[in-house]
Design a protein around this motif. Structure first.
Motif: not given
Length: 65
Positions: A9-18, A23-26, A28-35, A56-60
């Protein structure tokens, strides 16, 4: 000592923040792809898109239905 779940959980949060470069809290595809590529550089774009789409489908479904 933390258990594996806490570490993950801490690793995923760190990757998300990075990865959330604007900084919009979402992510994008390019941000997700880079991670994903920072963790698994050889993933093909189709796999990354499929993972993001399914997540995304699971989340919704999980939070809105």
């Amino acid at each position: 000592m933390r258990n594996r779940g806490q570490w993950l959980e801490s690793r995923v949060k760190a990757l998300f923040i990075q990865g959330d470069t604007n900084g919009d809290g979402v992510l994008s595809y390019s941000e997700f792809s880079a991670i994903v590529r920072s963790v698994v550089p050889h993933f093909h774009d189709r796999i990354i898109l499929k993972v993001r789409t399914e997540r995304t489908l699971y989340y919704y479904h999980h939070y809105y239905y």
